[in-house]
Write an enzyme that holds these catalytic residues in place. Structure first.
Site, PDB file in Angstrom:
ATOM      1  N   HIS A 199       7.203  -8.539   7.245  1.00 43.06           N
ATOM      2  CA  HIS A 199       7.719  -9.432   6.281  1.00 43.06           C
ATOM      3  C   HIS A 199       7.053 -10.822   6.907  1.00 43.06           C
ATOM      4  O   HIS A 199       6.529 -11.634   6.156  1.00 43.06           O
ATOM      5  CB  HIS A 199       9.400  -9.693   6.533  1.00 43.06           C
ATOM      6  CG  HIS A 199       9.883 -10.804   5.510  1.00 43.06           C
ATOM      7  ND1 HIS A 199      10.108 -10.813   4.334  1.00 43.06           N
ATOM      8  CD2 HIS A 199      10.196 -11.950   6.051  1.00 43.06           C
ATOM      9  CE1 HIS A 199      10.621 -11.910   4.057  1.00 43.06           C
ATOM     10  NE2 HIS A 199      10.774 -12.528   5.242  1.00 43.06           N
ATOM     11  N   GLU A 200       7.262 -10.967   8.164  1.00 40.88           N
ATOM     12  CA  GLU A 200       6.697 -12.548   8.902  1.00 40.88           C
ATOM     13  C   GLU A 200       5.312 -12.655   8.636  1.00 40.88           C
ATOM     14  O   GLU A 200       4.674 -13.593   8.214  1.00 40.88           O
ATOM     15  CB  GLU A 200       6.983 -12.432  10.169  1.00 40.88           C
ATOM     16  CG  GLU A 200       8.807 -12.638  10.371  1.00 40.88           C
ATOM     17  CD  GLU A 200       9.470 -13.593   9.754  1.00 40.88           C
ATOM     18  OE1 GLU A 200       8.729 -14.699   9.486  1.00 40.88           O
ATOM     19  OE2 GLU A 200      10.598 -13.215   9.395  1.00 40.88           O
TER      20      GLU A 200
END
Length: 225
Positions: free
Chosen positions: A94-95
């Protein structure tokens, strides 16, 4: 009880339930092993997408994971950086999704970044300005109006954050599945964890909107009296 307090209490309750669900899922999915650590997942996702100028670092604390577009770093909390689990892979990917957005000049991310200086200023002073504005509403209504405008910027920031976070999660789940990091059994787990995380941003945005409307009602009511 006013409609505002009903909305406020309802939002607080929903927020608590969403947080409980999120914590439960991440705790459960942290027990599901994968062959790569969060740091390894992050580096592979960046490299697979042709991004070689973003550094993956380990940052102290819990739930401190974030992407910093200023110095191009994916910062993973210790539990994510070292963990070999579905939850860690989902958070790391996600990051990295934000790093991909940065590389693609994703419009909502650019808009959110542009608002950061305003929101940083607002977070320090807006409550004091609104409090002063309510006390001086009869004699100096412009002060509360200024507070409402500042708070509106934070509300706008909350809503712009929604597509940024959702898009990063979509990129993460798609890459995890296509790269074979997760499979038919674990991909839905990663997707479920990131969906629950996205709900926290939805609740925060709606809560900010409800509060903004409350201040507007006070301002308009004071002007009519």
């Amino acid at each position: 009880m006013s409609i505002y307090w009903i909305i406020f209490i309802g939002t607080a309750l929903v927020s608590w339930l969403v947080q409980r669900s999120l914590q439960s899922k991440f705790k459960r999915f942290s027990q599901i092993p994968l062959g790569m650590s969060g740091a390894e997942v992050a580096r592979k996702m960046l490299n697979d997408n042709g991004i070689y100028d973003v550094e993956v670092t380990c940052t102290p604390g819990h739930l401190t994971d974030h992407y910093n577009p200023q110095n191009k770093t994916v910062n993973l909390s210790e539990s994510v950086y070292n963990s070999r689990s579905v939850a860690a892979a989902a958070v790391a990917a996600h990051e990295c999704g934000h790093a991909l957005q940065h590389a693609d000049a994703y419009a909502p991310l650019k808009m959110r970044s542009a608002l950061v200086p305003i929101v940083s200023f607002s977070s320090q002073w807006v409550m004091w300005i609104l409090l002063g504005g309510m006390l001086l509403l009869k004699t100096f209504p412009q002060l509360m109006l200024a507070g409402i405008i500042l708070f509106a910027m934070t509300t706008l920031f909350s809503f712009i954050t929604l597509p940024v976070e959702i898009n990063a999660s979509v990129r993460a789940v798609r890459w995890l599945d296509n790269a074979g990091i997760t499979d038919r059994q674990t991909t839905p787990m990663a997707e479920s964890a990131l969906r629950s995380a996205a709900y926290t941003y939805v609740v925060a945005a709606l809560g900010s909107l409800a509060t903004l409307l409350y201040y507007i009602m006070i301002f308009l009511g004071g002007r009519r009296d």
